[in-house]
Design a protein around this motif. Structure first.
Motif, short mmCIF file in Angstrom:
data_model
loop_
_atom_site.label_atom_id
_atom_site.label_comp_id
_atom_site.label_asym_id
_atom_site.label_seq_id
_atom_site.Cartn_x
_atom_site.Cartn_y
_atom_site.Cartn_z
N VAL A 118 73.53 -35.50 94.81
CA VAL A 118 72.32 -34.77 94.43
C VAL A 118 72.27 -33.42 95.15
O VAL A 118 71.91 -32.39 94.57
CB VAL A 118 71.06 -35.60 94.74
N ALA A 119 72.65 -33.41 96.44
CA ALA A 119 72.65 -32.17 97.21
C ALA A 119 73.59 -31.14 96.58
O ALA A 119 73.24 -29.95 96.48
CB ALA A 119 73.05 -32.45 98.66
N VAL A 120 74.77 -31.56 96.17
CA VAL A 120 75.74 -30.64 95.56
C VAL A 120 75.20 -30.11 94.23
O VAL A 120 75.27 -28.90 93.96
CB VAL A 120 77.11 -31.32 95.38
N ALA A 121 74.67 -31.01 93.40
CA ALA A 121 74.14 -30.57 92.10
C ALA A 121 72.99 -29.58 92.29
O ALA A 121 72.91 -28.57 91.59
CB ALA A 121 73.67 -31.78 91.30
N ASP A 122 72.11 -29.86 93.25
CA ASP A 122 71.00 -28.95 93.53
C ASP A 122 71.51 -27.58 94.01
O ASP A 122 71.01 -26.53 93.62
CB ASP A 122 70.08 -29.54 94.60
N TYR A 137 68.67 -36.23 103.27
CA TYR A 137 68.99 -37.21 104.31
C TYR A 137 67.73 -37.59 105.08
O TYR A 137 67.50 -38.78 105.37
CB TYR A 137 70.03 -36.61 105.25
N GLU A 138 66.91 -36.62 105.41
CA GLU A 138 65.70 -36.92 106.17
C GLU A 138 64.69 -37.69 105.33
O GLU A 138 63.94 -38.52 105.85
CB GLU A 138 65.13 -35.62 106.74
N THR A 139 64.70 -37.46 104.02
CA THR A 139 63.89 -38.30 103.11
C THR A 139 64.42 -39.72 103.11
O THR A 139 63.65 -40.68 103.17
CB THR A 139 63.92 -37.72 101.68
N ASP A 148 66.58 -46.05 101.95
CA ASP A 148 67.07 -46.32 100.60
C ASP A 148 66.89 -45.05 99.78
O ASP A 148 66.46 -44.01 100.30
CB ASP A 148 66.38 -47.54 99.96
N LEU A 149 67.21 -45.12 98.50
CA LEU A 149 67.21 -43.94 97.65
C LEU A 149 65.91 -43.75 96.88
O LEU A 149 65.85 -42.92 95.97
CB LEU A 149 68.38 -44.02 96.66
N SER A 150 64.87 -44.48 97.24
CA SER A 150 63.62 -44.40 96.48
C SER A 150 63.06 -42.98 96.45
O SER A 150 62.46 -42.57 95.46
CB SER A 150 62.58 -45.37 97.05
N GLY A 151 63.27 -42.21 97.53
CA GLY A 151 62.73 -40.86 97.60
C GLY A 151 63.42 -39.87 96.68
O GLY A 151 62.84 -38.82 96.36
N ILE A 208 69.93 -45.75 88.13
CA ILE A 208 70.19 -46.44 89.40
C ILE A 208 68.93 -47.09 89.93
O ILE A 208 67.80 -46.72 89.57
CB ILE A 208 70.77 -45.49 90.46
N ASN A 209 69.13 -48.07 90.82
CA ASN A 209 68.00 -48.67 91.53
C ASN A 209 67.88 -48.01 92.91
O ASN A 209 68.58 -47.04 93.21
CB ASN A 209 68.14 -50.19 91.62
N ASP A 210 67.02 -48.55 93.76
CA ASP A 210 66.76 -47.91 95.05
C ASP A 210 67.94 -47.97 96.01
O ASP A 210 67.95 -47.25 97.02
CB ASP A 210 65.55 -48.57 95.73
N THR A 211 68.92 -48.82 95.73
CA THR A 211 70.08 -48.89 96.62
C THR A 211 71.34 -48.30 96.00
O THR A 211 72.42 -48.39 96.57
CB THR A 211 70.35 -50.35 97.04
#
Length: 325
Positions: A156-160, A251-253, A259-262, A294-297
């Motif tokens: 996500v960071a790279v795409a952003d 990362y801080e989120t 998990d990836l919920s944020g 995807i799910n939260d994990t």
């Protein structure tokens, strides 16, 4: 001092006097002049005017420790850069530093790699002058089972960052390939060293095809570059700095919930496989399904005739029914 002088020159639209720089760094005018001379030799256009000082008038697409550090605006991600003109692999260098106590957030960057690798040990073409090869060293304080999610964070960071610096909206092919028009622009490889219930370190390697204008025949139908996709050259150090800023934020989120919920909604919006029919390739088993997201994990939820199931990354590949995506 070199990185900081370069940063000050970039931030200042007017002239910086030699005396200002001497006072700021508590060094002699000769020491400042030597740094300015080094920067000129690296291709920076710096105007020097008597009684005014120095002014940056132009920057090349330089990849160097000073250039990258002068652009990074994070708290910790990529603030310290270890740069190689040539090395075997930035992941190898980062792992070596991890074993020797290297700090959290240290970024390893190479102009050229001789032993770059991708997923499942495949080789990663690493010519000099056009691409980004970098690895971020992390020392997270969470359980080892959560570390694979960092790969999706980086995607996500790279795409952003690509959208910000190149003006190009890319997509993610689950779990971590960055693609545009059905061709791969970037690969991400995460490796870690653990003990029972404890992570010693994690390294997240990123290879981005930036300014290539062509690819070998065997790759031309699978790979592309930002220059080909966006129709313009991209400054590599600026893209690196943008990736570090976005990764640190994500990362801080992530640390708040582990998990990836944020970022799940953001990831699913970028997911090229979402709402598409896909082919799931498991060892000894292949089947078609409909990808939901995807799910939260970070597992990919797919819908089959027997209902929904979670597909785990690792030895499993997901491809489009009629091609790569």
């Amino acid at each position: 001092m070199k990185s900081e002088i370069l940063r000050l020159l970039k931030e200042n639209k007017g002239y910086l006097s030699g005396q200002q720089l001497c006072d700021h760094f508590q060094v002699s005018r000769t020491a400042v002049w030597k740094v300015i001379d080094q920067l000129k030799k690296e291709g920076y256009r710096i105007e020097a005017v008597r009684n005014k000082g120095y002014r940056l008038t132009g920057s090349p697409d330089v990849m160097s420790k000073a250039e990258i550090e002068s652009l990074v605006q994070t708290k910790w991600a990529g603030r310290h850069v270890v740069y190689y003109q040539e090395t075997d692999s930035t992941n190898i260098r980062a792992r070596d530093a991890g074993e020797k106590g290297g700090g959290h957030g240290t970024l390893f960057v190479a102009e050229r790699q001789t032993a770059g690798k991708g997923r499942r040990g495949r080789g990663w073409e690493s010519p000099a002058g056009t691409s980004i090869y970098m690895t971020l060293l992390l020392r997270p304080d969470f359980l080892p089972g959560k570390a694979p999610q960092l790969t999706l964070l980086m995607a996500v960071a790279v795409a952003d960052a690509i959208r910000r610096t190149a003006g190009l909206t890319c997509r993610i092919k689950w779990p971590n390939d960055i693609v545009s028009h059905g061709k791969k622009l970037c690969g991400i490889l995460t490796e870690m060293c653990t003990e029972i219930g404890f992570i010693n370190y994690v390294v997240v390697g990123v290879g981005i095809n930036v300014n290539q204008e062509a690819f070998p025949e065997e790759l031309s139908d699978k790979a592309s570059s930002l220059k080909i996709a966006a129709g313009k050259s991209v400054r590599r150090a600026e893209l690196i700095a943008a990736v570090m800023e976005r990764f640190e934020t994500h990362y801080e989120t992530f640390l708040k919930t582990e998990d990836l919920s944020g970022i799940r909604d953001r990831y699913n919006w970028l997911l090229v496989n979402r709402d598409q029919d896909v082919k799931v390739l498991e060892p000894g088993n292949e089947y078609e399904a409909h990808a939901v997201g995807i799910n939260d994990t970070g597992e990919l939820i797919v819908r089959t005739r027997d209902g929904e199931k979670a597909v785990y990354a690792g030895e499993v590949s997901v491809r489009g029914v009629y091609g790569y995506v």
